[in-house]
Design a protein around this motif. Structure first.
Motif, PDB file in Angstrom:
ATOM      1  N   TRP A   1       0.850  -1.172  -0.120  1.00 20.55           N
ATOM      2  CA  TRP A   1      -0.148  -0.033  -0.027  1.00 20.55           C
ATOM      3  C   TRP A   1       0.931   1.246  -0.027  1.00 20.55           C
ATOM      4  CZ3 TRP A   1      -1.089   4.379   3.151  1.00 20.55           C
ATOM      5  CH2 TRP A   1      -1.991   5.052   3.023  1.00 20.55           C
ATOM      6  N   TRP A   2       2.027   1.318   1.028  1.00 18.48           N
ATOM      7  CA  TRP A   2       2.727   2.625   1.194  1.00 18.48           C
ATOM      8  C   TRP A   2       3.440   2.617  -0.397  1.00 18.48           C
ATOM      9  CZ3 TRP A   2       2.917   6.671   4.172  1.00 18.48           C
ATOM     10  CH2 TRP A   2       2.269   6.555   5.433  1.00 18.48           C
ATOM     11  N   LEU A   3       4.242   1.447  -0.725  1.00 22.40           N
ATOM     12  CA  LEU A   3       4.967   1.535  -1.948  1.00 22.40           C
ATOM     13  C   LEU A   3       4.227   2.048  -3.273  1.00 22.40           C
ATOM     14  CD1 LEU A   3       7.244  -1.721  -1.718  1.00 22.40           C
ATOM     15  CD2 LEU A   3       7.973   0.887  -1.239  1.00 22.40           C
ATOM     16  N   HIS A   4       2.894   1.774  -3.260  1.00 21.71           N
ATOM     17  CA  HIS A   4       2.074   1.972  -4.221  1.00 21.71           C
ATOM     18  C   HIS A   4       1.558   3.391  -4.217  1.00 21.71           C
ATOM     19  CE1 HIS A   4      -1.093   1.526  -7.522  1.00 21.71           C
ATOM     20  NE2 HIS A   4      -1.727   1.932  -6.755  1.00 21.71           N
ATOM     21  N   ILE A   5       1.356   4.149  -3.131  1.00 14.33           N
ATOM     22  CA  ILE A   5       1.108   5.427  -3.181  1.00 14.33           C
ATOM     23  C   ILE A   5       2.519   6.310  -3.432  1.00 14.33           C
ATOM     24  CG2 ILE A   5       1.038   5.681  -0.693  1.00 14.33           C
ATOM     25  CD1 ILE A   5      -0.867   7.752  -3.214  1.00 14.33           C
ATOM     26  N   ILE A   6       3.624   6.074  -2.776  1.00 11.12           N
ATOM     27  CA  ILE A   6       4.862   6.676  -3.015  1.00 11.12           C
ATOM     28  C   ILE A   6       5.168   6.347  -4.532  1.00 11.12           C
ATOM     29  CG2 ILE A   6       7.216   6.516  -2.480  1.00 11.12           C
ATOM     30  CD1 ILE A   6       6.404   5.662   0.285  1.00 11.12           C
ATOM     31  N   GLY A   7       4.938   5.112  -5.012  1.00 11.51           N
ATOM     32  CA  GLY A   7       5.330   4.918  -6.299  1.00 11.51           C
ATOM     33  C   GLY A   7       4.817   6.184  -7.536  1.00 11.51           C
ATOM     34  N   ILE A   8       3.390   6.214  -7.005  1.00 17.78           N
ATOM     35  CA  ILE A   8       2.522   7.210  -7.903  1.00 17.78           C
ATOM     36  C   ILE A   8       3.100   8.444  -7.661  1.00 17.78           C
ATOM     37  CG2 ILE A   8       0.432   8.180  -8.072  1.00 17.78           C
ATOM     38  CD1 ILE A   8      -0.949   5.263  -7.722  1.00 17.78           C
ATOM     39  N   LEU A   9       3.427   8.832  -6.470  1.00 21.64           N
ATOM     40  CA  LEU A   9       4.107  10.316  -6.232  1.00 21.64           C
ATOM     41  C   LEU A   9       5.271  10.209  -7.183  1.00 21.64           C
ATOM     42  CD1 LEU A   9       3.108  11.017  -2.704  1.00 21.64           C
ATOM     43  CD2 LEU A   9       2.232  11.950  -4.557  1.00 21.64           C
ATOM     44  N   ILE A  10       6.146   9.318  -7.025  1.00 20.02           N
ATOM     45  CA  ILE A  10       7.468   9.349  -7.628  1.00 20.02           C
ATOM     46  C   ILE A  10       7.167   9.564  -9.208  1.00 20.02           C
ATOM     47  CG2 ILE A  10       9.584   8.196  -8.330  1.00 20.02           C
ATOM     48  CD1 ILE A  10       9.237   6.919  -5.651  1.00 20.02           C
ATOM     49  N   PHE A  11       6.218   8.621  -9.601  1.00 25.86           N
ATOM     50  CA  PHE A  11       5.649   8.787 -11.167  1.00 25.86           C
ATOM     51  C   PHE A  11       5.706  10.242 -11.554  1.00 25.86           C
ATOM     52  CE2 PHE A  11       3.106   7.596 -14.781  1.00 25.86           C
ATOM     53  CZ  PHE A  11       4.037   7.018 -15.574  1.00 25.86           C
ATOM     54  N   LEU A  12       4.618  10.839 -10.769  1.00 25.50           N
ATOM     55  CA  LEU A  12       3.961  12.054 -10.789  1.00 25.50           C
ATOM     56  C   LEU A  12       5.418  13.027 -11.097  1.00 25.50           C
ATOM     57  CD1 LEU A  12       1.482  13.804 -11.095  1.00 25.50           C
ATOM     58  CD2 LEU A  12       2.041  14.396  -8.438  1.00 25.50           C
TER      59      LEU A  12
END
Lengths: 437, 260
Positions: free
Chosen positions: A211-222
């Motif tokens: 869950w954490w990696l998913h949202i952090i990943g999305i923010l990094i992607f952004l």
């Protein structure tokens, strides 16, 4: 102590969005280095273009295979991101799957189930995309301008997608309460058995980590977007809105030239007249473009929007016959130079300091510019309404009107037009001779 | 051509105090280039046959400036444009037809903001109109069953989205129309556009017209139909390069209709 994860989440979110906003401001500032263009006309046609071309992906399917695959990733991206909304609410308020409490179970299950199916479709598509870039070796991904960073950039985005989709599915598969609900776990129920040997505590840790990696990943992607060709996922919308609504063959008439020509042709104009009061110090406008600041804002937005797909280049007659010109490279060069100018401004307290470089010569060569047949194939092919031809023309204008640097044969042709109104050295008075030949 | 062509000028119309239905903009290629002159005459033959009350500017016509604009010489373009606009407006011209898609595009799209506002049509559009109005009809069987492939001119097709008029006109000949793999909006340029006609190409693997001729030859045509004098030259050269000029003709749509 219970609030620590919430505070941490809020901090990460603010950091991620804050840095993104900062870069968007930089991007906007860079685009505004260009000349303003009036795009206030044809509003309804512009909205239609945006709806049809960007939202509706109408031009993507000109190449059916790539087009349909792209639509899968696009739809997946847009729809799966609804899930991000839930993640943000859960993260900020410490809830768990807020959707299950506000939505009927069947609706929630339908939504997550759709996301899961799309996630799998996206995974498959991304693998095909990777194969197209790295194994099948499509010609348009192998051009000279696609070496190094542009090639890595394309692959990094695909890896990002794989990681994000896998995290999403693992997160669902290891969520015991979600699996027990048995609604919407249409794909993850097949992944859940892989974790059978784990204790509930271990499962919880895996679920939280995903869950954490998913949202952090999305923010990094952004935040990766600004440094990548992938900006098109946002900029395709303004770019298709601001794209030309005129026939493609219509090239703009330079107003500065019109004023001078009118003055020249006015029999009452005084050729020795002093310039009007207050205009003595004005630098006369440069004709055409030699650097990014001479281009207009839509052309600069075009450069940031380009996702380097190379459809333009693969349809360009000059490129197809081995000439150096590649419309994609024109766009990539424009963006690279604009970024360089932007960094120069950042480093010099908001003021551009001459770096002895420019778009013409240091990035784009005369040879490329003179190879263009102005056939509009690149403009026609672009799935997001980019116009490389307008940049080529503006740079030719600079070469001809500021530097008199046209190829010799073209100078001869233009001298003929000037002298006798035809590109060949024939007498104007013979213009009707064909009728008696 | 054996029969005498009637080619009245605007000056003559003016002297008689009359206005023609339409002005025929001949263009530089159509006036001076030996191959293009045949296209001009074929079109006049059609106009005479359909009893169209047309006129040309003759020695008062000058280059549109299109070539100069595409080469980057906006000054020369605008000077040419303003001179031509002065003449056209003095004659109170309302409607213009031309066999050159480059002149067509330039007059239609780039003259208006400089003060030259006219209805401008391409000759394939005008021929279609003459057919539709019953003023022109195909009487013979010259091209019946012949394999004809049409090469879209960039400045008629992509530049102005006209793909149908030339094809509709060709259908009137009862020929067997075959499309190249790249056609309509994906058509490949002949290589002459953007002032390339007047310079040597940049270094590369092959010339563009050779590649485009390959596209055409793949359809095994009897005739390659064109709608632009420059395309005609490029495709003719491509056919000669392939030593096929005996078996494959490159003809403008005006010539095809004038002969049928």
């Amino acid at each position: 102590m219970d609030y620590i994860p919430n505070i941490l989440f809020a901090a990460i979110l603010i950091l991620g969005i804050g840095y993104f906003t900062k870069n968007i401001k930089r991007l906007t500032r860079n685009i505004k280095l260009g000349k303003a263009v009036d795009t206030s006309n044809n509003k309804s046609e512009r909205w239609q273009n945006m709806a049809r071309i960007a939202l509706g992906q109408s031009k993507m399917v000109r190449r059916p295979i790539a087009g349909i695959l792209h639509i899968i990733v696009y739809v997946g991206f847009v729809i799966i991101n609804i899930e991000v909304l839930e993640i943000i609410i859960d993260g900020l308020f410490g809830t768990h799957r807020i959707g299950t409490t506000v939505l009927p179970e069947s609706v929630y299950g339908f939504l997550i189930g759709s996301f899961e199916i799309l996630a799998v479709l996206v995974l498959i598509t991304v693998v095909i995309f990777w194969l197209r870039r790295n194994v099948i070796k499509l010609k348009r991904f192998l051009s000279a301008e696609m070496k190094g960073w542009p090639k890595s950039d394309g692959n990094i985005i695909l890896y990002f997608e794989v990681v994000l989709m896998c995290l999403f599915l693992v997160m669902n598969a290891t969520d015991i309460s979600f699996q027990n609900m048995a609604s919407g776990n249409i794909i993850s129920k097949f992944i859940a058995p892989w974790f059978n040997g784990f204790s509930p505590e271990a499962l919880h840790i895996i679920e939280r980590t995903a869950w954490w990696l998913h949202i952090i990943g999305i923010l990094i992607f952004l935040n990766y977007l600004y440094f990548s060709k992938h900006l098109h996922i946002l900029l395709a919308f303004p770019n298709t809105y601001l794209g030309s609504v005129e026939p493609k063959g219509k090239f703009n008439n330079l107003e500065a030239v019109t004023n001078e020509v009118k003055l020249m042709m006015d029999p009452n104009a005084d050729p020795f007249a002093a310039p009007a009061e207050g205009t003595e110090d004005e630098v006369p406008e440069k004709f055409g473009a030699s650097d990014v600041m001479d281009l207009d804002q839509v052309q600069l937005l075009n450069a940031y929007t380009c996702t380097e797909c190379g459809r333009c280049t693969s349809a360009c007659p000059a490129n197809l016959t081995g000439k150096k010109l590649s419309p994609r490279k024109i766009m990539m060069d424009t963006r690279d130079r604009l970024e360089e100018v932007g960094k120069n401004i950042d480093a010099n307290k908001g003021e551009f300091k001459d770096d002895g470089k420019q778009l013409l010569g240091d990035y784009i060569t005369n040879e490329e510019l003179w190879a263009c047949t102005t056939c509009n194939a690149c403009v026609e092919e672009c799935p997001v309404s980019i116009n490389p031809l307008s940049i080529i023309l503006d740079m030719r204008r600079y070469l001809v009107m500021e530097q008199s640097a046209a190829p010799m044969e073209l100078n001869t042709m233009m001298t003929n037009i000037e002298n006798n109104g035809a590109p060949w050295p024939y007498n104007q008075m013979d213009r009707l001779n064909w009728k008696d030949d | 051509m054996s029969e005498q062509l009637k080619v009245p000028t605007m000056a003559e119309f003016m002297a008689e105090g009359k206005q023609p239905e339409i002005l025929f903009w001949v263009g530089s290629a159509g006036s001076y280039d030996d191959r293009a002159k045949k296209i001009t005459k074929a079109f006049v033959k059609i106009l005479n046959k359909a009893k169209v009350d047309f006129a040309v500017l003759g020695t008062e016509e000058s280059n549109t400036g299109d070539l100069a604009k595409r080469a980057g010489n906006e000054f020369l373009f605008q000077m040419q444009a303003m001179m031509n606009i002065e003449v056209l407006n003095a004659y109170d011209i309302k409607r213009i037809v031309t066999c050159d898609p480059h002149s067509y595009n330039c007059l239609k799209n780039e003259y208006p903001s400089l003060g030259g506002k006219y209805e401008v049509i391409h000759h394939t559009q005008y021929i279609k109109e003459l057919f539709n109005n019953g003023r022109l009809a195909v009487t013979g069987d010259t091209y019946k069953g012949k394999r004809i492939t049409f090469h879209d001119p960039c400045y008629l097709g992509r530049a102005n989205s006209e793909y149908d008029a030339p094809r509709d006109v060709l259908k009137k000949t009862n020929a067997n129309l075959v499309e190249m793999k790249r056609h309509k909006s994906t058509a490949l340029c002949c290589g002459a556009g953007g002032a390339q006609m007047f310079k040597e190409p940049e270094k590369g693997d092959m010339d563009i017209n050779i590649l485009r001729t390959q596209d055409a030859l793949e359809t095994q045509p009897d005739i390659i139909a064109t709608g632009c004098p420059y395309c005609n030259t490029m495709m003719s050269d491509g056919v000669k390069f392939n030593e096929k000029e005996e078996s494959i003709k490159v003809l403008d749509i005006a010539e095809l209709i004038a002969n049928s």
